[in-house]
Design an enzyme around this catalytic site. Structure first.
Site, PDB file in Angstrom:
ATOM      1  N   ASP A  25       0.823  -1.217   0.000  1.00  0.00           N
ATOM      2  CA  ASP A  25       0.000   0.000   0.000  1.00  0.00           C
ATOM      3  C   ASP A  25       0.856   1.266   0.000  1.00  0.00           C
ATOM      4  O   ASP A  25       0.685   2.139   0.854  1.00  0.00           O
ATOM      5  CB  ASP A  25      -0.942   0.017   1.214  1.00  0.00           C
ATOM      6  N   GLU A 191     -11.588   1.193  -2.210  1.00  0.00           N
ATOM      7  CA  GLU A 191     -10.863   1.493  -0.975  1.00  0.00           C
ATOM      8  C   GLU A 191      -9.604   2.287  -1.311  1.00  0.00           C
ATOM      9  O   GLU A 191      -9.425   2.756  -2.437  1.00  0.00           O
ATOM     10  CB  GLU A 191     -10.499   0.194  -0.244  1.00  0.00           C
TER      11      GLU A 191
END
Length: 500
Positions: A25, A191
């Protein structure tokens, strides 16, 4: 410097991934001529790693923003802890907003990305709040957007935003649903938003479709709270880069635009790719080669004369592990012991036989597709102690020394199913009292692990190969451990090389 994977081709081009390890991420910012990266760290301690680069291709670890997890992390809690963070530079300071899905969204700041970082402050409490990103608008107003974790709150596929205090210490109004993924045809698991402002537009870069199989959206609006118009700007297409998404848009001093994202490679974790990005005539970003990932490209900037990669090998200067190492839970006092010699001394602490449940396994990310790691080991401890070299995730295997009432034995063991008791991979071999051994592990594609040892000049092979598996939201861990009722284990220099 690790040479297991070097992304810089040395001719003004690079190859992907630029980081072949579990820097999950990723978020990247530029401050002047320097680039900084942070990543999710889940249950690893220290967490929130900080990396530095001058060209987006060559990276060094410069520190961590989080040195302990909250109370309750004295033993490993896989899948918990620090999820996808956002890194920003504003008002002369570095800011990281990060989520703990069981508690809410936290903030830490620093004058220097290498630290020290402030004590984390909970700015938006709530179970299931994940993937935050702040935005400071041109008028000085501040906002924060986040996603939702179905595992914690029962729903996902939505992005919610709040007006915030200018220092992000708390919201100034209620949350607003700015994007409902259920209203976007084909959208699922929206997301990981990153929020930007450009040419009068508000931009949300957000992934969808799941970790291993998803794609990247860009969404734009003239108003901060929307409505936002979506477009898919990066997808696997005909490449072998599965699920290319969730990362950061960043520009260079020369004015070029780039997008960094991850690719899930199972036991190797979420590796980082770098894509060129341009703006189309109708004002949308186009990432990679017409929306598909590139394998190689010209570099964004010249960068260092010699290629650089995050450290993996370690001389354990002053008896301490380097910044590439972490624990799977908050470390207790005295897990690393001072000693007069070179190398690393780990205390043998009790805690059971299952390495997945122990807080005192010192680990690092697998640093590439093909590698060989070696270290020497001596075990000075009573019967019941053991120490060694491991590769572990949901399953694990290890090689090392075990002290039994009848003597010391070179041992190789594995646990192939989650919760399964360990088994011998080969018959243990008696080791002369006080003798040391040299341990080695090779990893080859696809995450196939082979252990070996050298004792008294003789090589010992450890049974059949073992296929590494990821942990919970992280890749497999290459680790050192020492357990037992007392005593210690001494490891000498940890050497990591490419395996041909």
């Amino acid at each position: 410097m690790s040479e297991v994977w070097v992304a810089d081709n040395g001719d003004g081009t690079y190859r992907n991934p630029v980081l072949y390890a579990d820097w999950s991420d990723p978020d990247i910012i530029r401050v002047g001529d320097d680039f900084y990266l942070t990543a999710s760290s889940f249950n690893r301690v220290p967490g929130l790693p900080l990396l530095h680069s001058t060209d987006l291709v060559n990276w060094r670890i410069i520190g961590h923003a989080l040195h302990r997890l909250p109370a309750g992390h004295a033993t490993p809690r896989p899948g918990c802890g620090v999820w996808a963070p956002a890194l920003r530079f504003h008002a002369g300071r570095f800011w990281i907003c990060y989520p703990d899905p069981d508690h809410g969204i936290f903030l830490t700041t620093a004058d220097d990305p290498a630290g020290p970082w402030s004590e984390p402050r909970l700015i938006l409490p709530g179970r299931g709040l994940i993937d935050p990103c702040p935005l400071w608008d041109d008028d000085g107003r501040a906002y924060l957007v986040h996603a939702w974790a179905r595992s914690r709150c029962g729903f996902n596929n939505r992005l919610t935003a709040y007006p915030m205090e200018s220092d992000l210490t708390g919201p100034t109004g209620p949350g607003v649903l700015v994007v409902d993924g259920d209203a976007i045809p084909g959208c699922r698991t929206l997301e990981g938003p990153k929020w930007y402002r450009r040419d009068g537009w508000y931009w949300l870069f957000a992934p969808a479709g799941g970790v291993a199989t998803g794609w990247q959206y860009a969404l734009r609006s003239r108003r901060v709270f929307g409505p936002y118009e979506p477009r898919v700007v990066l997808a696997q297409a005909g490449t072998d880069v599965n699920g290319p998404h969730q990362g950061a848009w960043v520009d260079t001093p020369a004015g070029t635009d780039w997008f960094a994202h991850f690719q899930d490679l199972g036991a190797h974790g979420r590796v980082v790719h770098l894509q060129p990005m341009r703006w189309t005539a109708d004002g949308w970003p186009e990432i990679g080669d017409h929306g598909a990932p590139v394998a190689t490209h010209r570099k964004p900037a010249p960068g260092p004369a010699d290629p650089v990669a995050p450290a993996t090998g370690d001389t354990f200067e002053d008896g301490r592990p380097g910044p590439q190492w972490s624990w799977p839970a908050n470390p207790g006092p005295g897990q690393v012991l001072p000693h007069p010699g070179a190398g690393l001394r780990l205390a043998c602490r009790p805690g059971g036989d299952d390495l997945r449940r122990l807080p005192n396994v010192l680990g690092q990310r697998l640093p590439g597709p093909r590698l060989r790691a070696e270290t020497g080991l001596r075990l000075d401890a009573p019967a019941g102690a053991r120490a060694g070299l491991t590769v572990h995730g949901r399953t694990y295997a290890w090689i090392g020394l075990v002290n039994r009432p009848g003597g010391t034995y070179l041992t190789c063991r594995f646990a192939e199913a989650e919760g399964e008791a360990e088994q011998d991979a080969a018959d243990p071999v008696a080791v002369p009292a006080g003798a040391g051994v040299r341990l080695a592990v090779t990893v080859t594609e696809p995450a196939v692990v082979r252990f070996a040892a050298e004792i008294g000049g003789e090589r010992w092979e450890c049974g059949p190969p073992f296929t590494a598996t990821p942990g919970a939201w992280i890749g497999a861990t290459l680790g050192l451990f020492a357990t037992g009722p007392g005593g210690h284990a001494d490891f000498d220099r940890f050497v990591v090389r490419p395996h041909r």
